[in-house]
Design a protein around this motif. Structure first.
Motif, PDB file in Angstrom:
ATOM      1  N   PHE A 113     -63.292  24.307 -18.949  1.00 30.20           N
ATOM      2  CA  PHE A 113     -63.273  23.629 -17.655  1.00 30.20           C
ATOM      3  C   PHE A 113     -64.017  22.301 -17.711  1.00 30.20           C
ATOM      4  N   ARG A 114     -65.103  22.261 -18.487  1.00 29.79           N
ATOM      5  CA  ARG A 114     -65.825  20.994 -18.630  1.00 29.79           C
ATOM      6  C   ARG A 114     -64.967  19.966 -19.371  1.00 29.79           C
ATOM      7  N   ARG A 115     -64.194  20.447 -20.352  1.00 29.26           N
ATOM      8  CA  ARG A 115     -63.295  19.548 -21.079  1.00 29.26           C
ATOM      9  C   ARG A 115     -62.207  19.010 -20.135  1.00 29.26           C
ATOM     10  N   GLU A 116     -61.679  19.894 -19.299  1.00 26.03           N
ATOM     11  CA  GLU A 116     -60.658  19.455 -18.340  1.00 26.03           C
ATOM     12  C   GLU A 116     -61.244  18.474 -17.332  1.00 26.03           C
ATOM     13  N   LEU A 117     -62.472  18.719 -16.917  1.00 27.56           N
ATOM     14  CA  LEU A 117     -63.142  17.813 -15.974  1.00 27.56           C
ATOM     15  C   LEU A 117     -63.257  16.414 -16.559  1.00 27.56           C
ATOM     16  N   LYS A 118     -63.729  16.315 -17.797  1.00 27.78           N
ATOM     17  CA  LYS A 118     -63.856  15.002 -18.442  1.00 27.78           C
ATOM     18  C   LYS A 118     -62.477  14.386 -18.682  1.00 27.78           C
ATOM     19  N   ASN A 119     -61.496  15.233 -18.942  1.00 29.65           N
ATOM     20  CA  ASN A 119     -60.137  14.742 -19.162  1.00 29.65           C
ATOM     21  C   ASN A 119     -59.610  14.033 -17.915  1.00 29.65           C
ATOM     22  N   LYS A 120     -59.795  14.665 -16.763  1.00 32.06           N
ATOM     23  CA  LYS A 120     -59.324  14.069 -15.514  1.00 32.06           C
ATOM     24  C   LYS A 120     -60.102  12.790 -15.211  1.00 32.06           C
ATOM     25  N   GLN A 121     -61.389  12.812 -15.453  1.00 29.56           N
ATOM     26  CA  GLN A 121     -62.201  11.609 -15.226  1.00 29.56           C
ATOM     27  C   GLN A 121     -61.746  10.476 -16.143  1.00 29.56           C
ATOM     28  N   MET A 122     -61.422  10.819 -17.394  1.00 28.23           N
ATOM     29  CA  MET A 122     -60.983   9.795 -18.339  1.00 28.23           C
ATOM     30  C   MET A 122     -59.609   9.256 -17.951  1.00 28.23           C
ATOM     31  N   TYR A 123     -58.725  10.126 -17.501  1.00 23.26           N
ATOM     32  CA  TYR A 123     -57.397   9.670 -17.087  1.00 23.26           C
ATOM     33  C   TYR A 123     -57.505   8.682 -15.928  1.00 23.26           C
ATOM     34  N   LEU A 124     -58.337   9.010 -14.948  1.00 20.79           N
ATOM     35  CA  LEU A 124     -58.540   8.089 -13.820  1.00 20.79           C
ATOM     36  C   LEU A 124     -59.132   6.768 -14.292  1.00 20.79           C
ATOM     37  N   ALA A 125     -60.002   6.849 -15.289  1.00 19.49           N
ATOM     38  CA  ALA A 125     -60.604   5.622 -15.819  1.00 19.49           C
ATOM     39  C   ALA A 125     -59.546   4.711 -16.423  1.00 19.49           C
ATOM     40  N   VAL A 126     -58.582   5.291 -17.143  1.00 21.73           N
ATOM     41  CA  VAL A 126     -57.535   4.488 -17.772  1.00 21.73           C
ATOM     42  C   VAL A 126     -56.580   3.921 -16.721  1.00 21.73           C
ATOM     43  N   THR A 127     -56.114   4.770 -15.826  1.00 20.62           N
ATOM     44  CA  THR A 127     -55.069   4.350 -14.886  1.00 20.62           C
ATOM     45  C   THR A 127     -55.599   3.491 -13.750  1.00 20.62           C
ATOM     46  N   GLU A 128     -56.874   3.662 -13.409  1.00 21.55           N
ATOM     47  CA  GLU A 128     -57.419   2.943 -12.252  1.00 21.55           C
ATOM     48  C   GLU A 128     -58.546   1.994 -12.626  1.00 21.55           C
ATOM     49  N   LYS A 169     -50.495   4.850  -4.701  1.00 21.79           N
ATOM     50  CA  LYS A 169     -50.574   5.184  -6.127  1.00 21.79           C
ATOM     51  C   LYS A 169     -49.574   4.355  -6.926  1.00 21.79           C
ATOM     52  N   TYR A 170     -48.370   4.184  -6.369  1.00 21.28           N
ATOM     53  CA  TYR A 170     -47.372   3.381  -7.060  1.00 21.28           C
ATOM     54  C   TYR A 170     -47.765   1.910  -7.089  1.00 21.28           C
ATOM     55  N   GLU A 171     -48.291   1.422  -5.978  1.00 27.64           N
ATOM     56  CA  GLU A 171     -48.753   0.028  -5.952  1.00 27.64           C
ATOM     57  C   GLU A 171     -49.830  -0.191  -7.004  1.00 27.64           C
ATOM     58  N   GLN A 172     -50.725   0.784  -7.090  1.00 23.97           N
ATOM     59  CA  GLN A 172     -51.815   0.714  -8.066  1.00 23.97           C
ATOM     60  C   GLN A 172     -51.263   0.681  -9.491  1.00 23.97           C
ATOM     61  N   ALA A 173     -50.252   1.509  -9.746  1.00 24.67           N
ATOM     62  CA  ALA A 173     -49.646   1.553 -11.077  1.00 24.67           C
ATOM     63  C   ALA A 173     -48.962   0.239 -11.415  1.00 24.67           C
ATOM     64  N   ILE A 174     -48.275  -0.336 -10.435  1.00 25.18           N
ATOM     65  CA  ILE A 174     -47.551  -1.593 -10.661  1.00 25.18           C
ATOM     66  C   ILE A 174     -48.523  -2.725 -10.991  1.00 25.18           C
ATOM     67  N   LYS A 175     -49.654  -2.763 -10.289  1.00 23.50           N
ATOM     68  CA  LYS A 175     -50.648  -3.809 -10.554  1.00 23.50           C
ATOM     69  C   LYS A 175     -51.325  -3.591 -11.898  1.00 23.50           C
ATOM     70  N   ARG A 176     -51.575  -2.308 -12.202  1.00 22.20           N
ATOM     71  CA  ARG A 176     -52.299  -1.991 -13.440  1.00 22.20           C
ATOM     72  C   ARG A 176     -51.431  -2.229 -14.678  1.00 22.20           C
ATOM     73  N   PHE A 177     -50.115  -1.962 -14.562  1.00 19.51           N
ATOM     74  CA  PHE A 177     -49.198  -2.095 -15.695  1.00 19.51           C
ATOM     75  C   PHE A 177     -48.011  -2.973 -15.304  1.00 19.51           C
ATOM     76  N   PRO A 178     -48.220  -4.250 -15.064  1.00 14.25           N
ATOM     77  CA  PRO A 178     -47.138  -5.120 -14.566  1.00 14.25           C
ATOM     78  C   PRO A 178     -46.001  -5.313 -15.565  1.00 14.25           C
ATOM     79  N   ASP A 179     -46.265  -5.114 -16.862  1.00 14.37           N
ATOM     80  CA  ASP A 179     -45.216  -5.320 -17.876  1.00 14.37           C
ATOM     81  C   ASP A 179     -44.687  -4.011 -18.430  1.00 14.37           C
ATOM     82  N   ALA A 180     -44.948  -2.918 -17.737  1.00 14.75           N
ATOM     83  CA  ALA A 180     -44.553  -1.618 -18.261  1.00 14.75           C
ATOM     84  C   ALA A 180     -43.040  -1.462 -18.289  1.00 14.75           C
ATOM     85  N   LYS A 181     -42.596  -0.604 -19.185  1.00 13.93           N
ATOM     86  CA  LYS A 181     -41.169  -0.391 -19.397  1.00 13.93           C
ATOM     87  C   LYS A 181     -40.474   0.144 -18.140  1.00 13.93           C
TER      88      LYS A 181
END
Length: 846
Positions: free
Chosen positions: A465-480, A691-703
């Motif tokens: 569970f601690r690994r999953e907790l850090k995983n979610k925190q890391m994912y948010l760090a990358v995407t946001e 969430k979609y707006e955030q993704a578009i700004k974060r990855f403007p050149d994404a496929k």
């Protein structure tokens, strides 16, 4: 059950009688003096008879607790031959048949016992259990109520009625009954500390309450008193599994089996625990167990249907874990025939059909589960996912609304359950999984925190569970773009092409959080050979070329080699029968939902770690994984003195640039281009749009940036904001004229303009929809468009249609339209408020 024999009842009646006749003692003494010499031999014979009966009951009880139901049946029948129609013997015979799921035979035994002694509570408990096993919960509750009228202090009736109410989502009433059962059981234990049944009931109640410390305590007491009690061993092993203490769970299952328990559920628990522990030795032992039982059942055709069903479930579980879903389904369908009430088999069957995108069958199996357990969370989640995917595949607005309905129903159910059982780990984990699947990682993190805080120290393993907790925190760090750290050491993210690892000067220490995170399981069953480090190292040398010295590779060279070898294994080792066929492109495998990423990730970690074991240059480099609700990536960490560099790597996507890495592509690829993301956020579509707006700004050149914008438009559409939806779709056409989503865009624009009452625009967009597919349509083909409501029912007369015909003019295919719908009909639909729910049904006429 706590069976009170007829003999015991007679003794109690005799005691009560003697208490009421003390004043006539002289007369009684005279009677004894006269008659005792005559009747003494008869009384002595009765005592012998009663003693033999009690010994038989004790032996039968022990066989029942050991799960040896056939032996219990033989002894119970023998007892009944000597003591015809003894109600307690009938009860025990019924319990043995019930253990084998022979419900009709068991019912006759309990009814016969009840007809002989209407006050025998265990007859009622047995009959109620049968009704519960049949899914007749109202009948079961009525019978428990009859038992409680006769004996309100019967803790079993209180508990099992409460258990049914819990499964019916009546949490408040269930809690009251659990409290009453707990009070009675504690009182029993105060009088007899070795009361096994009371300790067992307490263990179950504490588990519902989420007090696992007390759960383990009570079940360990039973284990000490009766180490071969099958029910207790299962409960205790499962409790340790829930607490992620797999080694302790394995010890319990193994000890129970060594003690001679024969119940298949123990073997299932043992095998599943060994799966979770991973490693070549564990996997090979599981396969040996399977082979042994297959041989046992082939040599014992008279094995009970329950035994065969449980074995087939165990076999299917292995097949499912290997990714052999079709084989799992075949086995589970057989298991269902053997025992239609095998809940574990039904849940795995529903998930197997869902995995293979056979949604109608998954829905059907889910309905079967819900008849047996109306609040079964697995079945509700399967139904929600089925409707979500049907909405994606067939543009079914009704399926989308049904997905939302089941999601909301499930969330409301779980949140209500949490209100009355706030410490119940099963409820909290279900809520955590729900929010994780919805991409609601803030709430996921909150529930992970609750789970970790409630797991008792010394008895549990919170690392997962601690690994999953850090995983979610890391994912948010990358995407946001959030801050992130391990053990208070800042983490910086990098793409592979710009990753410049430092020359090795010293080995930097890592903290507990980081060490826990990188201990990801690499023991995928389909590739269990990778756990053998020596063989794997030899395999790497053979397949990487004779001239490559693994000990001298640079960091980047080691990463690339591990990736190439991973691709080689997954492509040519066809372990999943479907997912890894060499001729299927990787993108197709992923889009088909076959989960190739779950194979790539552990293999890459194993390969990289094996290279690292002989390469000093990699001392500060670690391989692990990242995960969101749809996809899994690898991630490489470089530990430095002052920070940690994280390099996400996705081996399963290729953007045709021939450059290895594609580091952050899938973070928006799989997460934001799926329509079910929009469905999952319908309850809070404003949040989804952000969430979609955030993704578009974060990855403007994404496929898949056009897909993210399309999802925004769909969400506006669901909200009824047609102008915003239309504007978003038109902007996609301008910004991305070569988009592959043209059909989806024209289709949605056609429905939007229809609901706005602009019939001409609707026809224009439908013609464009046909034109982009015209090369695949033969001349002379007719396409008929009908206006329907959300139930697919026509809203206009049968002749009111839009008809398009493909004709050939000057060697070219063109679309000719004929419209039989009038503006007056459209206006009438608007006035009747039917236009706002109208959609378009397409039918091709050859």
């Amino acid at each position: 059950m706590d069976v009170r024999s007829a003999t015991e009842t007679q003794k109690a009646a005799q005691t009560a009688h003697s208490a009421n006749v003390k004043e006539t003692r002289p007369l009684e003494e005279m009677k004894k003096e006269i008659f005792l010499p005559i009747i003494s031999p008869l009384l002595f014979a009765h005592d012998i008879n009663s003693k033999d009966l009690q010994q038989s009951f004790s032996k039968i009880d022990k066989l029942l607790r050991q799960g040896k139901f056939l032996n219990a049946i033989i002894l119970a029948k023998k007892t009944l031959r000597a003591h015809k129609d003894n109600p307690s013997a009938l009860i025990k015979l019924g319990e043995a048949y019930l253990g084998l799921q022979k419900l009709d035979v068991a019912q006759k035994c309990f009814e016969r016992a009840k007809s002989i002694d209407s006050n025998l509570i265990d007859a009622y408990l047995g009959l109620a259990s049968i009704e519960g096993a049949r899914g007749q919960f109202t009948n079961a509750i009525k019978i428990y109520d009859q038992a409680l009228l006769k004996d309100p202090t019967n803790y079993e009736a209180n508990f099992y009625k409460g258990e049914i109410l819990f499964n019916l989502s009546k949490y408040k009433e269930a809690k009251v009954l659990f409290e009453k059962a707990k009070e009675i059981a504690l009182q029993n234990i105060s009088q007899n500390k070795n009361d096994i049944d009371s300790h067992l009931i307490l263990g179950k109640i504490y588990q519902f309450e989420g007090n696992f410390g007390l759960t383990i305590k009570e079940l360990e007491i039973v284990y000490g008193l009766e180490p071969d009690n099958v029910e207790n061993n299962n409960l205790l092993g499962n409790a340790y599994k829930t607490l992620s203490n797999l080694k302790k769970a394995l010890t319990i299952y193994q000890a129970a089996l060594d003690a001679g328990n024969e119940d298949f559920s123990l073997w299932i628990g043992l095998c599943q625990t060994k799966y979770s522990l991973g490693g070549r030795e564990n996997f090979e032992e599981v396969f040996d167990i399977y082979d042994t039982f297959e041989e046992f059942l082939s040599l014992n055709p008279k094995s009970s249907p329950k035994e065969k069903s449980d074995f087939l479930y165990l076999h299917a579980d292995i097949s499912f874990t290997k990714g052999k879903y079709k084989e799992a389904i075949r086995l589970l369908e057989e298991a269902k025939k053997m025992n239609p009430n095998n809940i574990m088999a039904l849940m795995l069957l529903a998930n197997s059909y869902l995995t293979l995108s056979q949604y109608e069958k998954a829905l059907s199996v889910s309905e079967s589960i819900l008849k047996l357990q109306p609040a079964n969370w697995t079945a509700l989640i399967v139904k929600m996912n089925c409707y979500s995917n049907l909405a994606v595949l067939h543009r079914k607005i009704d399926a989308m609304s049904q997905a939302e309905e089941y999601q909301n129903k499930l969330l409301a159910n779980l949140e209500r359950a949490e209100k009355y059982f706030p410490r119940n780990l099963e409820i909290l984990q279900a809520l955590k999984d729900m929010y994780s699947g919805m991409g609601e990682y803030e709430k996921t993190i909150t529930y992970l925190g609750k789970i970790i805080s409630l797991m008792p120290k010394g008895l549990s393993n919170t690392s997962r569970f601690r690994r999953e907790l850090k995983n979610k925190q890391m994912y948010l760090a990358v995407t946001e773009g959030r801050d992130f750290d391990f053990d208070q050491k800042k983490v910086a993210f990098s793409k592979l092409e710009s990753f410049e690892p430092q020359p090795l000067k010293e080995n930097y220490k890592t903290g507990k959080e980081f060490n826990n995170f990188i201990q990801s399981s690499v023991g995928d069953v389909g590739y269990y050979f990778i756990a053998d480090e020596k063989n794997l190292r030899n395999w790497i040398r053979i397949n990487s070329g004779k001239d490559i010295d693994l000990s001298k590779l640079s960091v980047k060279e080691a990463i690339v080699l591990a990736a190439q070898l991973t691709e080689l294994i997954v492509t040519y080792r066809d372990k999943t029968a479907v997912a890894d066929l060499a001729h299927i492109p990787i993108e197709a495998k992923i889009s088909n939902g076959n989960g190739v990423c779950r194979h790539y990730v552990p293999i890459f970690i194993a390969l990289f770690n094996t290279i690292k074991s002989v390469n000093p240059n990699l001392a500060n480099i670690y391989a692990s994984l990242m995960i969101n609700s749809h996809h899994t990536w690898n991630v490489i960490f470089e530990v430095r003195r002052d920070k940690i560099i994280a390099v996400p790597i996705d081996l399963t996507f290729d953007d045709d640039d021939q450059v290895f890495g594609n580091n952050l592509e899938a973070l928006n690829d799989e997460h934001f281009n799926r329509f079910d993301q929009a469905v999952n956020h319908n309850a809070d579509s404003e949040k989804a749009i952000k969430k979609y707006e955030q993704a578009i700004k974060r990855f403007p050149d994404a496929k898949w940036i056009d897909s993210a914008r399309l999802m925004q438009a769909r969400l506006y559409f669901v909200q009824g904001k047609y102008n915003e939806a239309k504007a978003t779709l038109i902007s996609i056409l301008k910004l991305y004229p070569q988009t592959e989503r043209l059909a989806d865009i024209y289709d949605l624009l056609g429905i939007i303009t229809l609901r706005q009452g602009n019939l001409e625009a609707t026809i224009e967009y439908l013609e464009k929809l046909i034109r982009i597919n015209i090369s695949h349509i033969e001349p002379g083909t007719k396409i008929k468009f009908t206006l329907v409501d959300e139930n697919n029912t026509p809203v206009l007369p049968a002749e009111a249609v839009i008809e398009m015909k493909i004709v050939e003019e000057d060697g070219k295919k063109v679309v000719k339209s004929k419209v039989s719908i009038t503006h007056k009909q459209i206006e009438q639909l608007r006035k009747k408020r039917k236009l706002q729910k109208a959609t378009i049904n397409l039918k091709i006429l050859r």
